[in-house]
Design a protein around this motif. Structure first.
Motif, short mmCIF file in Angstrom:
data_model
loop_
_atom_site.label_atom_id
_atom_site.label_comp_id
_atom_site.label_asym_id
_atom_site.label_seq_id
_atom_site.Cartn_x
_atom_site.Cartn_y
_atom_site.Cartn_z
N UNK A 1 0.82 -1.21 0.00
CA UNK A 1 0.00 0.00 0.00
C UNK A 1 0.86 1.26 0.00
N UNK A 2 1.98 1.22 -0.67
CA UNK A 2 2.88 2.37 -0.63
C UNK A 2 2.37 3.57 -1.41
N UNK A 3 2.73 4.73 -0.91
CA UNK A 3 2.38 5.97 -1.59
C UNK A 3 3.62 6.86 -1.58
N UNK A 4 4.00 7.36 -2.73
CA UNK A 4 5.19 8.21 -2.83
C UNK A 4 4.90 9.66 -2.49
N UNK A 5 5.98 10.41 -2.28
CA UNK A 5 5.87 11.81 -1.85
C UNK A 5 5.09 12.68 -2.83
N UNK A 6 5.35 12.50 -4.12
CA UNK A 6 4.76 13.42 -5.10
C UNK A 6 3.25 13.28 -5.23
N UNK A 7 2.71 12.14 -4.85
CA UNK A 7 1.26 11.97 -4.94
C UNK A 7 0.60 11.94 -3.56
N UNK A 8 1.40 12.09 -2.51
CA UNK A 8 0.87 11.92 -1.15
C UNK A 8 -0.29 12.88 -0.83
N UNK A 9 -0.17 14.12 -1.30
CA UNK A 9 -1.23 15.11 -0.97
C UNK A 9 -2.56 14.71 -1.60
N UNK A 10 -2.46 14.19 -2.82
CA UNK A 10 -3.65 13.73 -3.54
C UNK A 10 -4.22 12.49 -2.85
N UNK A 11 -3.34 11.58 -2.48
CA UNK A 11 -3.78 10.32 -1.85
C UNK A 11 -4.44 10.58 -0.51
N UNK A 12 -3.91 11.56 0.22
CA UNK A 12 -4.48 11.89 1.53
C UNK A 12 -5.94 12.32 1.42
N UNK A 13 -6.35 12.75 0.23
CA UNK A 13 -7.74 13.17 0.03
C UNK A 13 -8.62 12.03 -0.49
#
Ligand SMILES: [Zn+2]
Length: 488
Positions: free
Chosen positions: A394-406
């Motif tokens: 379930x990894x999420x990288x830094x560049x998409x983290x803000x989007x994923x958090x939503x």
């Protein structure tokens, strides 16, 4: 890279001897949707074939890293590399959008560390990103206190005052051990230390030193090699006095203007709905940044180039983002989030490629069970032929983290250990994976090179980059072509 490390165990890849060029694809018995569409298979195979037929990704990555070198945010090298990429994209017949980003500008300057006692030795060292320089522009000389953990520092807090604290913490995994690079300097400062030295965050070293971002601390902070950190610990254990001279000119200049580069293929039916994916263009100032993350940026571009040339248009819009400032601030990611917040409920998935563009084996996924089942269908039906269809972790990288958090469904392209080398012969001539010899991705040899001078293009092969473009192309195109957005 790597805000969160996926808690996945790489599935042992079974010996697969399947050619996508043949008709034989093993179908699962239940839950099948994608494979029912013969067009989906035809498209996927066309993408794979096109990606494996072109050598442009490697050539471009090699040209960019050789010619412009390290590309830290705020540097002219990054801006020149972005200019070159934009020009080349336009030569490909692609329309490039630039989105302005204000990025921090940290400058290393000259730096050195010398062991003065019990013997004189010039030390391999590299200042941590964001560090201050040594006070008054002068070298600092102090005794050393070696600690093995934050708890150990706490126990020895009285001894830390006025010393250079060395965190000699062996690599467990990146997500855990990187805390010492990030928070060690601040913890040392709290105990009255005059500087902090962190054992490089890597499972292996040949006197290699690894930089990376640190948190806020007002004392000069740098990384030393595994070997020297161990030596200081041995010296301290036998009661020898360890003294180091440290000099650093590091400082921060005002923010500079940079940009994310964006390429799109507009969706044929639902152009407002989006599949977004990308990698980052910036690197640390000591690293050519081929692995981290020139490869991820080049592969994202290649996906758009391949689909453009094939004239394949999915139902939804495909958007590749080449981010800036992933390494020291994530301002590119924040700016993308701000500029596109209104589109988040129309974003089917965000996929990042920032774990090295070695042989891909699938994607990690953060999202609903229903979406994961759909991705499994795509993986098994369209990507198992090139070994890149696993959905795990379930990894999420830094560049998409803000989007994923939503709540946007998110994934990372997953790759095998670089030591495995090149497995990706042209799949038309047969394709195989041997069993994966190193099942712990967190101890990947990726971290041998990460944030060092050794992150150079020779660590990657043309075939690995083609393979990543093929995998990412099929993943993104197929998701953009589903009947609906991935369920939340
Ligand atoms: Zn990265």
């Amino acid at each position: 890279m790597r805000r969160l490390i996926y808690a996945a165990v790489i599935p042992l890849l079974l010996l697969i001897q399947v050619s996508f060029c043949s008709d034989h694809i093993e179908l699962p018995t239940a839950g099948w949707t994608i494979s029912k569409s013969s067009q989906a298979k035809i498209d996927a195979n066309a993408i794979i074939k096109a990606a494996f037929s072109s050598s442009s990704v490697y050539k471009r990555l090699a040209y960019m890293t050789d010619t412009y070198g390290p590309r830290l945010s705020g540097s002219s090298a990054l801006e020149r590399a972005l200019d070159w990429v934009k020009e080349e994209m336009e030569k490909d017949g692609l329309k490039v959008q630039e989105e302005k980003v204000k990025v921090p500008c940290w400058v290393r300057g000259h730096e050195y560390a010398t062991l003065l006692s019990p013997r004189v030795k010039s030390l391999r060292m590299v200042g941590l990103g964001g560090s201050v320089g040594t006070p008054n522009g002068k070298p600092l000389v102090a005794k050393v206190l070696v600690v093995s953990s934050f708890e150990d520092l706490k126990k020895r807090e009285i001894e830390a005052k006025g010393k250079i604290v060395v965190f000699n913490v062996p690599f467990q995994n990146y997500g855990t051990t990187v805390n010492y690079r990030y928070s060690g300097p601040e913890a040392a400062e709290k105990e009255g230390a005059v500087a902090a030295l962190v054992r490089s965050i890597s499972p292996f070293g040949l006197q290699t030193v690894h930089t990376g971002e640190m948190g806020t601390a007002g004392i000069p902070s740098a990384a030393v090699s595994l070997e020297d950190a161990e030596m200081f610990a041995r010296m301290q254990a036998r009661g020898q006095e360890v003294v180091i001279e440290l000099y650093m000119e590091a400082h921060t200049l005002p923010d500079q203007l940079s940009r994310n580069l964006i390429l799109e293929i507009e969706g044929s039916e639902k152009p407002n709905e989006i599949v977004v994916f990308g990698g980052h263009m910036d690197s640390w100032d000591i690293a050519d940044g081929a692995m981290d993350d020139g490869g991820g940026a080049m592969v994202s571009w290649e996906v758009i180039r391949v689909l453009h040339n094939l004239k394949l248009t999915p139902k939804r819009t495909l958007r590749a983002v080449l981010f800036v400032n992933e390494e020291n601030g994530a301002k590119g990611a924040q700016q993308y989030f701000q500029d596109h917040e209104h589109e988040l409920n129309l974003t089917s998935i965000a996929i990042e490629t920032d774990e090295g563009t070695f042989t891909p084996y699938g994607i990690s996924f953060q999202g609903s069970k229903a979406a994961r089942a759909i991705l499994n269908d795509i993986g098994m039906g369209l990507l198992s032929t090139i070994g890149a269809g696993n959905v795990t972790g379930s990894g999420v990288g830094t560049d998409i983290a803000y989007v994923c958090d939503q709540g946007v469904p998110c994934g990372n392209l997953l790759v095998l250990d670089p030591r495995i080398g090149n497995l990706s012969n042209n799949p038309c001539n047969g394709f195989s994976h041997p069993p994966y010899p190193e099942a712990d991705p967190l101890k990947s040899a990726y971290f041998w090179y990460h944030h060092t001078e050794a992150d150079t293009v020779d660590k990657l092969s043309p075939q690995q980059l083609q393979h990543c473009a093929a995998a990412l192309g099929v993943w993104t195109y197929s998701i953009a072509n589903l009947n609906s957005l991935l369920p939340r």
